[in-house]
Design a protein around this motif. Structure first.
Motif, PDB file in Angstrom:
ATOM      1  N   ALA A   1      -1.249  15.319   1.656  1.00 14.08           N
ATOM      2  CA  ALA A   1      -0.757  14.271   2.556  1.00 14.08           C
ATOM      3  C   ALA A   1      -1.511  14.304   3.880  1.00 14.08           C
ATOM      4  O   ALA A   1      -1.894  13.259   4.431  1.00 14.08           O
ATOM      5  CB  ALA A   1       0.748  14.444   2.783  1.00 14.08           C
ATOM      6  N   ASP A   2      -1.749  15.525   4.376  1.00 12.46           N
ATOM      7  CA  ASP A   2      -2.460  15.646   5.649  1.00 12.46           C
ATOM      8  C   ASP A   2      -3.888  15.139   5.524  1.00 12.46           C
ATOM      9  O   ASP A   2      -4.394  14.419   6.403  1.00 12.46           O
ATOM     10  CB  ASP A   2      -2.469  17.120   6.090  1.00 12.46           C
ATOM     11  CG  ASP A   2      -1.056  17.601   6.427  1.00 12.46           C
ATOM     12  OD1 ASP A   2      -0.190  16.731   6.688  1.00 12.46           O
ATOM     13  OD2 ASP A   2      -0.830  18.826   6.413  1.00 12.46           O
ATOM     14  N   ALA A   3      -4.532  15.489   4.401  1.00 14.18           N
ATOM     15  CA  ALA A   3      -5.924  15.089   4.202  1.00 14.18           C
ATOM     16  C   ALA A   3      -6.056  13.576   4.099  1.00 14.18           C
ATOM     17  O   ALA A   3      -6.929  12.959   4.713  1.00 14.18           O
ATOM     18  CB  ALA A   3      -6.478  15.758   2.933  1.00 14.18           C
ATOM     19  N   ILE A   4      -5.151  12.976   3.327  1.00 10.71           N
ATOM     20  CA  ILE A   4      -5.197  11.508   3.166  1.00 10.71           C
ATOM     21  C   ILE A   4      -4.875  10.825   4.485  1.00 10.71           C
ATOM     22  O   ILE A   4      -5.417   9.770   4.820  1.00 10.71           O
ATOM     23  CB  ILE A   4      -4.240  11.057   2.038  1.00 10.71           C
ATOM     24  CG1 ILE A   4      -4.780  11.529   0.684  1.00 10.71           C
ATOM     25  CG2 ILE A   4      -4.066   9.545   2.032  1.00 10.71           C
ATOM     26  CD1 ILE A   4      -3.856  11.275  -0.483  1.00 10.71           C
ATOM     27  N   GLY A   5      -3.956  11.449   5.240  1.00  9.25           N
ATOM     28  CA  GLY A   5      -3.616  10.882   6.542  1.00  9.25           C
ATOM     29  C   GLY A   5      -4.821  10.845   7.460  1.00  9.25           C
ATOM     30  O   GLY A   5      -4.995   9.899   8.228  1.00  9.25           O
ATOM     31  N   GLU A   6      -5.666  11.898   7.400  1.00  6.39           N
ATOM     32  CA  GLU A   6      -6.865  11.926   8.232  1.00  6.39           C
ATOM     33  C   GLU A   6      -7.925  10.948   7.713  1.00  6.39           C
ATOM     34  O   GLU A   6      -8.561  10.236   8.481  1.00  6.39           O
ATOM     35  CB  GLU A   6      -7.457  13.352   8.240  1.00  6.39           C
ATOM     36  CG  GLU A   6      -6.599  14.319   9.040  1.00  6.39           C
ATOM     37  CD  GLU A   6      -7.183  15.732   9.006  1.00  6.39           C
ATOM     38  OE1 GLU A   6      -8.387  15.856   8.668  1.00  6.39           O
ATOM     39  OE2 GLU A   6      -6.443  16.683   9.296  1.00  6.39           O
ATOM     40  N   ASN A   7      -8.092  10.943   6.387  1.00  5.78           N
ATOM     41  CA  ASN A   7      -9.109  10.061   5.800  1.00  5.78           C
ATOM     42  C   ASN A   7      -8.646   9.629   4.412  1.00  5.78           C
ATOM     43  O   ASN A   7      -8.632  10.448   3.479  1.00  5.78           O
ATOM     44  CB  ASN A   7     -10.450  10.786   5.709  1.00  5.78           C
ATOM     45  CG  ASN A   7     -11.516   9.889   5.110  1.00  5.78           C
ATOM     46  OD1 ASN A   7     -11.315   8.687   4.932  1.00  5.78           O
ATOM     47  ND2 ASN A   7     -12.668  10.471   4.807  1.00  5.78           N
ATOM     48  N   PRO A   8      -8.244   8.354   4.246  1.00  8.34           N
ATOM     49  CA  PRO A   8      -7.736   7.916   2.935  1.00  8.34           C
ATOM     50  C   PRO A   8      -8.746   8.086   1.810  1.00  8.34           C
ATOM     51  O   PRO A   8      -8.377   8.224   0.656  1.00  8.34           O
ATOM     52  CB  PRO A   8      -7.382   6.444   3.164  1.00  8.34           C
ATOM     53  CG  PRO A   8      -7.986   6.063   4.462  1.00  8.34           C
ATOM     54  CD  PRO A   8      -8.191   7.300   5.257  1.00  8.34           C
TER      55      PRO A   8
ATOM     56  N   GLU B   1       5.409   8.075  -1.112  1.00  3.66           N
ATOM     57  CA  GLU B   1       5.105   7.869   0.306  1.00  3.66           C
ATOM     58  C   GLU B   1       3.637   8.169   0.593  1.00  3.66           C
ATOM     59  O   GLU B   1       2.964   7.422   1.327  1.00  3.66           O
ATOM     60  CB  GLU B   1       6.016   8.774   1.139  1.00  3.66           C
ATOM     61  CG  GLU B   1       5.940   8.503   2.622  1.00  3.66           C
ATOM     62  CD  GLU B   1       6.859   9.423   3.422  1.00  3.66           C
ATOM     63  OE1 GLU B   1       6.661   9.531   4.626  1.00  3.66           O
ATOM     64  OE2 GLU B   1       7.770  10.041   2.801  1.00  3.66           O
ATOM     65  N   VAL B   2       3.132   9.264   0.004  1.00  6.12           N
ATOM     66  CA  VAL B   2       1.732   9.648   0.210  1.00  6.12           C
ATOM     67  C   VAL B   2       0.803   8.548  -0.295  1.00  6.12           C
ATOM     68  O   VAL B   2      -0.139   8.127   0.395  1.00  6.12           O
ATOM     69  CB  VAL B   2       1.440  10.994  -0.516  1.00  6.12           C
ATOM     70  CG1 VAL B   2      -0.068  11.241  -0.578  1.00  6.12           C
ATOM     71  CG2 VAL B   2       2.134  12.143   0.195  1.00  6.12           C
TER      72      VAL B   2
ATOM     73  N   ALA C   1      -3.480   2.783   4.700  1.00  8.27           N
ATOM     74  CA  ALA C   1      -4.556   3.200   5.613  1.00  8.27           C
ATOM     75  C   ALA C   1      -5.904   2.695   5.119  1.00  8.27           C
ATOM     76  O   ALA C   1      -6.740   2.220   5.919  1.00  8.27           O
ATOM     77  CB  ALA C   1      -4.557   4.728   5.725  1.00  8.27           C
ATOM     78  N   ALA C   2      -6.139   2.798   3.802  1.00  7.86           N
ATOM     79  CA  ALA C   2      -7.399   2.320   3.233  1.00  7.86           C
ATOM     80  C   ALA C   2      -7.557   0.819   3.462  1.00  7.86           C
ATOM     81  O   ALA C   2      -8.653   0.317   3.755  1.00  7.86           O
ATOM     82  CB  ALA C   2      -7.438   2.638   1.738  1.00  7.86           C
TER      83      ALA C   2
END
Length: 1250
Positions: free
Chosen positions: A58-65, A125-126, A133-134
């Motif tokens: 989740a953190d990684a996708i939040g930084e960069n989808p 949610e993720v 975001a994408a």
């Protein structure tokens, strides 16, 4: 920001194929090692482990989808999703299971959820946030004009693929939530926690966010990212597929927010991304398999057409549906399609109107639900067209409306009752339109009237409702206020026609005479105008003025004529409408007796509305409604009819207008209550009594109204007899619920009904007696339930007046009704009614026979105190014979005593009537004495439980010996102690002995003198030719026969002779009822003579026939007489010319059918009797047999009857007999080939013989 080199090898088509085939077959080698370790150790797969994997992703996708394209993260997410099934539990199977390759964890996951709800929510949610975001990144780059097409394409496809999978898992989890998941070994504790969380888990908000994100994605310039159409379609399918999955859940569709978000996704996909054909296929499938989607799909297509300007899809769907064929067994599909089409026509009528030529094909469908839909469509289109503004109307506007009306009218005769109902229901809605369509309304009124005779109760109920609405919304309120009184409208029409005739020029006016035959045949086009004189004399001023005035007058006359002609047409149409409602009235009145309670309630509402519009025939229906107060029902239906009746009557008669004062309102209600009695039959008065007493119990009648009624009754000046009678009738009815009403005003009754007014108006006196009877409740009750009743001493003014009423000299037939009620009141109110009635009989006897007796009359002795018991009751059998002998000489020969004529005949008739009725009342009195004894005995035993039953005695009641003591209280108690062995059975036997041997045969009985007199008069009708005397003598003898079995047996043959030969229909009716009473009391005597009772069913007099049918109905249904072959006589009444006889007979067989297969048991006997009756026409015979055969419902019974009747085919003596047997065999569903063959052979034999 760049992504690491470890990119996932993700190809959407390959992944999608694997997912659709079996999601768990997707390989996830790069998943987190902790997850891979759980493959063979399922117990280690706990929420803590799941969170430790999910949080970093989740953190990684939040930084960069775009990090979703990394193999480790994509495989980890796919691994987690594989731990949750994507199909509901009831559809899971082991077909994809592979024991060789499936690890232990996935083998378990195929059957149950091992992913907690919280984790499922987090996964969703993720994915949703990553996709969002994408989308923002792509949108931003589109704005800047620097899009990396290939990289964005894979990111969006990956997220869309995972989102589709997540939504499938969420929906499966939601569907499985009611079922409990099995515990999982060591992880059971964690599982329990998960389950606790599952109960409150609601993913609705997340699903809305997901759908919202989908919409945002599809608003991107996807054509630049997905170059080919197939790529774009595949990508769009990743969004539309989960949307359709969400819509499959009925619970989700009920949520307006989710439904609207789903529709938005589909609308954008269709409008901008070429999803129309796919949507069309999906909509047709949804309508076929999911009933709950019928209305939402209509709503969706309406939104698509209105908000997205894309009506083409709705049109294509309707075209396809109109050509779709359904199998005969498919009920769900047609029902869903019909709901869809009907709802769409309601939401978007113009859209449907364009395709109505295609939809019209559905009217030819065999499935009734599809025809119902088109009927509703027609109604919605008429409604739309009628509301269209003038500028919006097409050239063929009227033609379209007429075409739709024609369809509706045609469907009134549809073969299916549901379609007929729907046509009527659509018309009910159309009644509310502002445009009235008078011609169509008239046709609808006639069709609804015809539908009142429909065999379906649902159709009849809706037809009544339609007539109700047509009447309430009729178009004739423009002039004269809109009331529908036929007389008033007819009078207006006559006035209008008179005015028209006055305006028309007289017949002899020059130039207006009829043309000759020659002139009439000349073609006007051949003729030129008349030759004009070339020299015209100039018009003077006076001539010009006269010509101008004449032109003005002619114009005014023409205008008046035109207006009057329109008015006449208006009146004629109104009268036609009223006449049609009058025609409907008898049918609706008949439906008040329907077994269907909702139909009855609709009929009541019709009459209430009809009364409000002053329809002339409404009064008869409102009066007929009264009998519904007796409606019984096992459920709340019966009570519902009663309560609705009370509500209707309250509205009609008991609710005064709101602007009335309290006093005026009471006057209004009292006047209405009195008016209900005017012209009422005895049956209607009985029903009204039940209604008013019920309303009184429910506190619906105020004290002030009761005072007003007493004022009307007691007013000293001369008023309408009907009104005064009505007041006491109503008061007597109300007193049933509250006796104090009469008790408080006893003095008014004495002064009016039992005083001078009563002596002038015997009917008033009669109803006063009935009201006085209500002061006490003396209804017979079983066992010791009877309550001690409050009675009056014989010296009381009321009883003295009642006794004196019987001495009133009158030749009116009303005297008999008065005497009946006066005697009834004496027995209801007096402590010692036998003493008082003995005096009455002696007085009447003296008045009749005094002039005939030569011997000197001794002074009338006082009643011997020794004959009065402790309660003061005197046995009528205890009166000394010496008291009666001087008055009556029953043994006198006819030659020695002249038959009384004139006034003597009248006096003797009245005496015999009084004696007969007193005898009957004495029996009832004896029964009350018995009940009173049992009550006292029970009270004494309760008070002294230790006392011996052997010491109980008559408690001062009568003994057959007739000699009783009137000593003090101590003496009575001594007597109770001395007389031993008297128990309830002994007392009952004693009462029976008094009734059987003492009343009519006791040496000291007063009544014993009249038995021979009645017999003598009945036996010698030539010596006593007076018709009234004969009728009363026969009635008296019949009543005395109900007292004693011995007297009954001795005179039964004489009674039957009178029954057979008496010219008086009243006498025959009375004797039929008497025979019925005797059948109850002395069954063994009457059972052998029931054929005489059945014989009256063919009596020439209709009242006798009705009375006989009612009597036999009661006796048979109560089991008082044995049912024999004569039941066929009852069956003939099923097709009697008289409607009431037919109704009663059908009701009888309906009740009889429910008693131990009675119709089946007697079917053969009834058939034999009916077939042997040469006077019974073949058509009538067949109708009767068809009615009886309808009660043979069991196949077993039908086969047995057929086997009994079939041999008669070969024994038939003539063709009619053979036809009768063949006909009844055809009615019975015996399914016997041999019998069918026998019928065919017999037919040939008969034809050959002919």
């Amino acid at each position: 920001m760049t992504v690491g080199a470890n990119m996932a090898d993700f190809e959407i088509n390959t992944a999608l194929k694997a997912y659709l085939d079996d999601p768990q077959s997707i390989l996830t080698p790069e998943a987190d090692p902790a997850l891979l370790d759980c493959e063979n150790d399922p117990d280690a797969f706990i929420p803590g482990l799941i969170n430790s994997v999910l949080n970093p992703i989740a953190d990684a996708i939040g930084e960069n989808p775009e990090s979703i394209t990394q193999a480790s993260q994509l495989d980890s997410l796919q691994f987690l999703l594989k731990c949750a099934p994507t199909v509901p539990s009831d559809h899971r199977s082991d077909k994809h299971s592979n024991p060789g390759t499936d690890c232990e964890l996935f083998a378990r996951c195929r059957q149950a959820f091992h992913l907690p709800a919280v984790s499922v929510g987090k996964l969703l949610e993720v994915v949703v946030s990553g996709l969002g975001a994408a989308t923002e990144v792509v949108h931003h780059e589109e704005q800047e004009g620097e899009a990396e097409t290939a990289q964005h394409k894979q990111t969006l496809e990956t997220f869309a693929f995972l989102l589709q999978w997540c939504i499938a898992v969420v929906e499966t989890k939601s569907a499985d939530r009611p079922a409990s998941a099995p515990a999982r070994g060591k992880g059971a504790k964690g599982g329990a926690k998960g389950k606790k969380g599952d109960g409150s888990w609601d993913p609705s908000a997340q699903l809305q966010a997901a759908l919202d994100t989908m919409t945002k994605v599809m608003k991107l310039k996807l054509a630049k990212i997905f170059v080919t159409t197939s790529e774009r379609d595949t990508f769009i399918g990743l969004f539309t597929r989960p949307v359709y999955l969400i819509l499959e859940s009925e619970q989700r569709v009920k949520s307006t927010a989710i439904r609207m978000h789903a529709f938005k996704v589909l609308c954008v996909a269709i409008k901008h991304h070429g999803h129309a054909y796919g949507a069309q296929t999906s909509i047709i499938q949804n309508l076929t398999y999911f009933e709950h989607l019928a209305e939402p799909m209509a709503e969706f297509l309406n939104i698509l057409a209105e908000q997205y300007d894309y009506p083409q899809l709705a049109e294509e769907v309707m075209k396809e549906l109109s050509n779709k064929e359904f199998s005969a067994n498919d009920t769900r599909g047609p029902k869903s399609v019909s709901t869809f089409v009907a709802h769409l026509s309601e939401l978007a009528p113009r859209l449907v109107q364009r395709q109505v030529s295609y939809l019209a094909k559905l009217l030819e469908s065999e499935n009734y639900t599809l025809r119902c839909a088109i009927i509703e469509v027609c109604g919605n289109l008429i409604s739309m067209l009628s509301k269209a503004e003038e500028g919006e109307r097409s050239e063929n506007h009227k033609g379209q409306i007429n075409a739709f009306f024609d369809v509706l009218e045609e469907r009134f005769l549809d073969i299916n009752p549901y379609c007929r109902c729907r046509a009527i229901q659509v018309y009910v809605k159309l009644c509310e339109l502002e445009t009235k369509y008078p011609k169509r309304r008239q046709v609808a009124t006639e069709l609804a009237t015809r539908s009142l005779e429909d065999k379906s109760s649902n159709v009849r109920r809706n037809a009544i409702k339609l007539l109700n609405r047509l009447m309430a919304t009729h178009p004739f309120a423009v002039l004269h206020g809109g009331l529908l009184s036929y007389g008033e409208w007819n009078e207006r029409l006559e006035t209008c026609e008179a005015e028209l005739n006055a305006l028309k020029p007289p017949a002899g006016t020059p130039g207006l005479a009829e043309r000759t035959q020659a002139e009439a045949t000349v073609d006007e086009s051949l003729l030129d105008d008349a030759t004009q004189s070339e020299e015209k004399a100039p018009m003077t001023e006076e001539q010009k003025l006269a010509a101008f005035q004449k032109a003005q007058e002619d114009a005014a006359t023409a205008g008046a004529l035109s207006k009057l002609q329109l008015t006449r047409r208006y009146y004629t149409e109104a009268l036609r409408f009223i006449e049609t409602l009058h025609e409907a009235n008898p049918h609706i009145t008949q439906l008040l007796g329907s077994k269907n309670k909702s139909e009855v309630i609709e009929a009541m509402d019709f009459f209430v509305v009809a009364d409000a519009y002053h329809l002339d025939t409404a009064k008869s229906g409102i009066r007929r409604m009264l009998r519904l107060i007796w409606t019984k029902g096992n459920s709340d239906e019966g009570k519902g009819v009663q309560s609705h009746l009370i509500e209707c009557y309250k509205g009609l008669f008991f609710d005064a207008p709101g602007n009335f004062s309290v006093n005026d309102a009471a006057n209004y209600v009292a006047r209405n209550m009195i008016s209900l009695t005017f012209g009422a039959s005895p049956a209607e008065l009985t029903s009204l009594e039940q209604l008013l007493s019920t309303m009184m119990k429910e506190k619906c009648v105020s004290e002030l109204v009761i005072q007003k009624l007493w004022q009307v009754y007691g007013v000293q000046k001369e008023i309408s007899k009907q009104q005064r009678r009505g007041a006491i009738i109503v008061l007597g009815m109300l007193a049933l619920a509250d006796p104090e009403i009469v008790v408080k005003e006893m003095g008014i009754c004495l002064r009016v009904g039992l005083g001078a007014f009563g002596r002038k108006d015997l009917v008033l006196a009669r109803y006063t007696c009935i009201a006085l009877m209500r002061m006490t409740d003396n209804k017979p009750v079983k066992g010791t339930q009877a309550k001690p009743s409050m009675r009056l001493p014989n010296e009381h003014a009321v009883l003295i007046r009642l006794a004196n009423l019987l001495d009133v000299q009158s030749d009116s037939r009303d005297w008999y009704g008065l005497a009946e009620q006066a005697i009834g009141a004496i027995y209801a109110l007096s402590k010692h009614p036998d003493v008082l009635c003995s005096e009455v009989v002696r007085r009447k006897t003296k008045a009749v026979f005094a002039s005939k007796i030569v011997a000197s009359r001794p002074k009338e002795p006082e009643v011997d105190e020794s004959q009065v018991d402790a309660d003061g009751d005197v046995e009528m059998s205890d009166v000394q014979e010496t008291q009666a002998e001087p008055e009556v000489e029953p043994e006198v020969e006819p030659e020695a005593e002249t038959a009384p004529q004139g006034n003597s005949s009248l006096g003797l008739s009245q005496l015999l009537f009084a004696v007969g009725h007193i005898a009957l009342k004495q029996i009832v009195h004896l029964e009350l004495c018995e009940q009173d004894f049992k009550r006292r005995k029970a009270e004494k035993e309760k008070a002294n439980p230790g006392s011996s039953p052997a010491k109980k005695t008559l408690d001062g009641k009568k003994t057959p010996a007739g000699k009783k003591s009137d000593g003090a209280k101590e003496e009575k108690e001594d007597e109770l102690d001395l007389v031993a062995g008297t128990n309830e059975d002994d007392f009952t036997d004693a009462i029976a002995h008094v009734r059987e041997r003492e009343l009519l045969y006791g040496p000291q009985s007063l009544l014993s003198n009249f038995g021979p007199i009645a017999k003598e008069i009945c036996s010698n009708n030539t010596s006593y030719p007076n018709a009234e005397l004969q009728a009363q003598a026969a009635l008296c003898m019949a009543k005395l026969m109900c007292v004693s079995g011995e007297y009954c047996e001795a005179n039964l043959s004489l009674l039957i002779t009178i029954l057979e030969r008496s010219p008086s229909a009243v006498t025959r009716s009375n004797l039929v009822v008497a025979l019925g009473d005797m059948a109850v009391m002395f069954n063994n005597l009457i059972d052998e003579n029931t054929e005489y009772l059945y014989g009256r069913l063919s009596d020439p007099s209709l009242p006798v026939k009705r009375t006989c049918l009612m009597t036999l109905t009661f006796l048979i249904l109560a089991g008082q007489v044995k049912v024999k072959g004569q039941l066929g006589e009852m069956a003939k009444c099923v097709e009697d010319p008289d409607e009431r006889v037919r109704e009663m007979s059908r009701m009888f067989f309906g009740e009889l059918a429910g008693k131990d297969n009675a119709v089946y048991n007697h079917f053969v006997d009834m058939f034999s009797l009916l077939s042997a009756d040469a006077g019974l026409e073949e058509d009538r015979f067949r109708k009767v047999i068809k009615f009886l055969a309808s009660f043979i419902e069991k196949d077993k019974h039908a086969k047995q009857l057929a086997s009994k009747l079939a041999p008669r085919l070969q024994r038939a003596e003539n063709e009619r007999q053979w036809k009768d047997v063949a006909y009844v065999l055809g009615l019975l569903p015996h399914k016997n080939e041999e019998i069918a063959k026998l019928v065919d052979e017999g037919c040939k034999v008969v034809e050959a013989a002919a």
